[in-house]
Structure formats: C-alpha cells, structure tokens
Design a protein around this motif. Structure first.
Motif, short mmCIF file in Angstrom:
data_model
loop_
_atom_site.label_atom_id
_atom_site.label_comp_id
_atom_site.label_asym_id
_atom_site.label_seq_id
_atom_site.Cartn_x
_atom_site.Cartn_y
_atom_site.Cartn_z
N GLU A 22 1.50 -20.15 -3.40
CA GLU A 22 1.17 -20.80 -4.68
C GLU A 22 1.40 -22.31 -4.59
OE1 GLU A 22 3.45 -18.89 -7.70
OE2 GLU A 22 2.47 -16.96 -7.43
N LEU A 23 2.50 -22.71 -3.97
CA LEU A 23 2.77 -24.13 -3.79
C LEU A 23 1.68 -24.78 -2.96
CD1 LEU A 23 4.65 -26.65 -3.80
CD2 LEU A 23 5.73 -25.70 -1.76
N ILE A 24 1.29 -24.14 -1.89
CA ILE A 24 0.25 -24.69 -1.00
C ILE A 24 -1.07 -24.80 -1.74
CG2 ILE A 24 -1.11 -24.13 1.06
CD1 ILE A 24 1.58 -22.91 2.18
N ALA A 25 -1.44 -23.77 -2.50
CA ALA A 25 -2.67 -23.83 -3.28
C ALA A 25 -2.59 -24.91 -4.36
CB ALA A 25 -2.95 -22.46 -3.91
N GLY A 26 -1.42 -25.04 -4.99
CA GLY A 26 -1.24 -26.05 -6.01
C GLY A 26 -1.38 -27.46 -5.47
N ALA A 27 -1.15 -27.62 -4.17
CA ALA A 27 -1.30 -28.93 -3.52
C ALA A 27 -2.74 -29.19 -3.09
CB ALA A 27 -0.38 -29.01 -2.31
N GLY A 28 -3.66 -28.32 -3.52
CA GLY A 28 -5.07 -28.52 -3.21
C GLY A 28 -5.47 -28.11 -1.82
N VAL A 35 -7.84 -13.87 11.39
CA VAL A 35 -8.20 -12.55 11.91
C VAL A 35 -6.97 -11.66 11.99
CG1 VAL A 35 -10.20 -13.36 13.18
CG2 VAL A 35 -7.95 -13.41 14.27
N ASN A 36 -5.77 -12.27 11.93
CA ASN A 36 -4.53 -11.49 11.87
C ASN A 36 -3.63 -12.08 10.79
OD1 ASN A 36 -2.72 -13.57 13.08
ND2 ASN A 36 -4.03 -13.25 14.88
N GLU A 37 -2.57 -11.38 10.48
CA GLU A 37 -1.69 -11.79 9.39
C GLU A 37 -0.69 -12.87 9.83
OE1 GLU A 37 -1.57 -10.76 5.99
OE2 GLU A 37 -3.60 -10.30 6.64
N LEU A 38 -0.69 -13.23 11.09
CA LEU A 38 0.27 -14.20 11.59
C LEU A 38 -0.19 -15.64 11.44
CD1 LEU A 38 1.43 -12.41 14.87
CD2 LEU A 38 2.50 -12.36 12.61
N LEU A 39 -1.50 -15.85 11.30
CA LEU A 39 -2.02 -17.21 11.25
C LEU A 39 -3.07 -17.34 10.15
CD1 LEU A 39 -2.17 -20.07 12.58
CD2 LEU A 39 -4.04 -19.17 13.97
N TYR A 40 -2.81 -18.21 9.19
CA TYR A 40 -3.79 -18.58 8.19
C TYR A 40 -4.18 -20.04 8.45
CZ TYR A 40 -2.79 -14.52 5.15
OH TYR A 40 -2.66 -13.25 4.63
N ARG A 41 -5.42 -20.37 8.14
CA ARG A 41 -5.87 -21.75 8.32
C ARG A 41 -6.15 -22.38 6.96
NH1 ARG A 41 -7.41 -22.77 13.69
NH2 ARG A 41 -8.88 -24.41 13.18
N ILE A 42 -5.96 -23.69 6.90
CA ILE A 42 -6.33 -24.44 5.70
C ILE A 42 -7.75 -24.94 5.90
CG2 ILE A 42 -5.79 -26.41 4.23
CD1 ILE A 42 -3.76 -24.12 4.10
N GLU A 43 -8.61 -24.58 4.94
CA GLU A 43 -10.04 -24.86 5.10
C GLU A 43 -10.36 -26.35 5.00
OE1 GLU A 43 -14.21 -23.26 3.07
OE2 GLU A 43 -12.34 -23.23 1.92
N ASN A 44 -9.68 -27.06 4.11
CA ASN A 44 -10.07 -28.45 3.83
C ASN A 44 -9.15 -29.50 4.45
OD1 ASN A 44 -8.09 -27.47 2.06
ND2 ASN A 44 -8.60 -28.95 0.47
N GLN A 45 -8.22 -29.07 5.31
CA GLN A 45 -7.35 -30.01 6.02
C GLN A 45 -7.00 -29.40 7.38
OE1 GLN A 45 -6.58 -33.02 5.13
NE2 GLN A 45 -7.09 -33.02 2.94
N PRO A 46 -6.69 -30.23 8.38
CA PRO A 46 -6.33 -29.69 9.71
C PRO A 46 -4.90 -29.16 9.72
CG PRO A 46 -6.24 -32.08 9.75
CD PRO A 46 -6.78 -31.70 8.39
#
Length: 293
Positions: A22-28, A35-46
C-alpha cells in the motif's frame, strides 16, 4: 545494455506485507506481479521488489542485495542486537505498530522485572529479551520458541513469555496479562551500508521522498477557517499539530483573516467546538491525499 534497477526488499507475507505494498502504491509506483512470488517489478520506474521472509530483510539490505528494505523494527533489533540501528533507518513509516511485552499468567504475582529472577521466559526474540534482562539486572533462562509462545506457561514450558502485543486478545484468550514493555515497534525503511550506484541515486532519492510524503499525509488534515484578528493567537494555539499556518487577508474585511493549516494530529469535534467558541467561522477540515515536505 541492461538498465540498472533499484531493489527494495519487502515482506512476502505476514503482518507488514500488505501495508508495504500500500505504501509503494501510494508513492505512485505501479506494481507488476512477476512470474514468481519472489520478484515483483515496478512498471513505471526501474525498481524491483524482492519479496522475502521478514527475518531475511535485514540481511539482504546489510549485504547490499537490496538498496532499501521495509521491515519491523522488532525484526531489525533482534537481527542486530548490538548495532547502531538508527544509522540503518531512513524513515519510521508509522504503520505496523506493536509492542514487545512481558506477559504472565493472570494468577501470577508480578512486581516488576525482579519477579522474573530465576524464572524461565519463552520468546521468539531471545536477543532483545536477553538485552532487556541484562539492563534490568535479571538472571533468567530464555526458552526460544518460533511460534505459539503464549501457550508456554500453560504447557509448563515457561513461567512467563515475551511476545508481541497489539490488541491483547491472544493473551486474554490464554489467561495471561501483559506487564512490562520491552520494545516498541513499527515498520521502518532501512538502507544498505553503502550508497546506491551513481546511476540509481535519483531513483533512490525519489523513493525516499515519496515514502516520506505518503507517511506524512497519513492521518493529516488540511484545516481552513476564518478568524477574527483579535483572537488569532488563541485560534492558532487550538489547531492541533499545526506548524506555521498560512495567514491571508479576507477580501473587504480588515477585522478578520483566513487561516490555512496542515494538522499532523486528529481533528476532533471538540476541537472544532473550541475553535468556534474562540470566534472561528467557515471551518473546513479536509483529508490530505499526498504531501511532499
């Protein structure tokens, strides 16, 4: 050429997992599940999110595997009991608040830390408890458990426990009462010991500033009102948590001004009643969605 990516370690599941996202989403920052639960990527930032066990987050950050991490202060204190924790903390995030307390059976006589002398104490936080016992001059046996600590006295494993308490319902259900405070905890943002690579510094700074903005806006309110000049000082004192409110003239009036203030504390109805009694009018209290300090 591969674009460098900032890495933030977050809890995969458990008490802080959802609030961290929620904090991460709130920061835009838009999260894309991997493809696995260990790594999520941020679409609009590296940025990559490394989703791991909470106990692993301090190690990931300390070893530089991740530049930043979101973890409970209690986990950090247990992992590095002798370290200068404040030097590792970038921000206190204001959520996930709880306390680590000593608890004893309801029928036990407890008159402070010395009541634990020679007793057995069950806990999942042996390092924190050991430090607290030493500071209080108490010799006791620490029984380390990884779960269900609250059943230890009933199972005759220990005389008391040291465990996290939020509502106290679990203790009550097991016939126990909380006593001394051992540690206050909340979620914290921690940093790696070395500065991020130069090509990631602007991303690092952006994340820290945005997290600070989200944290600052949590529970904050924007208050607007009209105040008679003769009662202005009194009205400003009544506005909770306001720091240097903005004072503006009102069109066509010399006897009153408009007051705008950011309140870092709750604004209750009794506060509004007091403001009204002091002469304030046209009082508006608005939530703050985002704030950059």
């Amino acid at each position: 050429m591969t674009t460098p990516r900032l890495r933030i370690a977050v809890q995969k599941s458990g008490r802080l997992a959802d609030r961290s996202l929620e904090l991460i989403a709130g920061a835009g920052l838009r999260v894309l599940k991997g493809v696995n639960e260990l790594l999520y990527r941020i679409e609009n930032q590296p940025i990559d999110l490394l989703r791991v066990r909470d106990d692993d987050i301090p190690t990931f950050v300390a070893d530089g595997v991740a530049e930043l991490g979101i973890v409970g202060y209690n986990v950090l204190a247990e992992h590095f009991p002798d370290a200068d924790l404040e030097s590792q903390i970038v921000q206190r995030l204001g959520f996930g608040k709880c306390t680590l307390k000593i608890a004893v059976p309801n029928d036990a006589v407890y008159e402070g830390p010395q009541s634990l002398e020679g007793k057995r104490i069950a806990t999942s936080y042996p390092n924190i408890l050991g430090k607290w016992l030493k500071n209080n001059g108490v010799n006791a046996t620490i029984v380390e458990m990884r779960g269900a600590v609250e059943v230890a006295p009933r199972m005759k494993i220990a005389h008391a426990i040291c465990d996290l308490v939020s509502t106290g319902a679990t203790l009550e259900a097991n016939g126990m009462k909380a006593t001394d405070l051992v540690l206050s905890s909340e979620a914290v943002l921690i940093k790696a010991p070395h500065a991020p690579p130069a090509d990631l510094e602007h991303i690092y700074d952006m994340v820290v500033h945005r997290f600070d903005g989200v944290t600052a806006s949590n529970g904050a309110k924007y208050v607007m009102l009209n105040a008679p000049r003769e009662h202005l000082d009194e009205i400003i004192r009544l506005i909770p948590g306001a720091d240097a409110p903005t004072i503006m003239p009102l069109a066509g009036r010399d006897d009153a001004v408009a007051v705008h203030a950011v309140c870092q504390e709750n604004v209750f109805w009794d506060t509004l009643d007091k403001l009204k009694s002091a002469g304030a009018s046209a009082i508006l209290v608005l939530p703050i969605e985002k704030m950059m300090r």
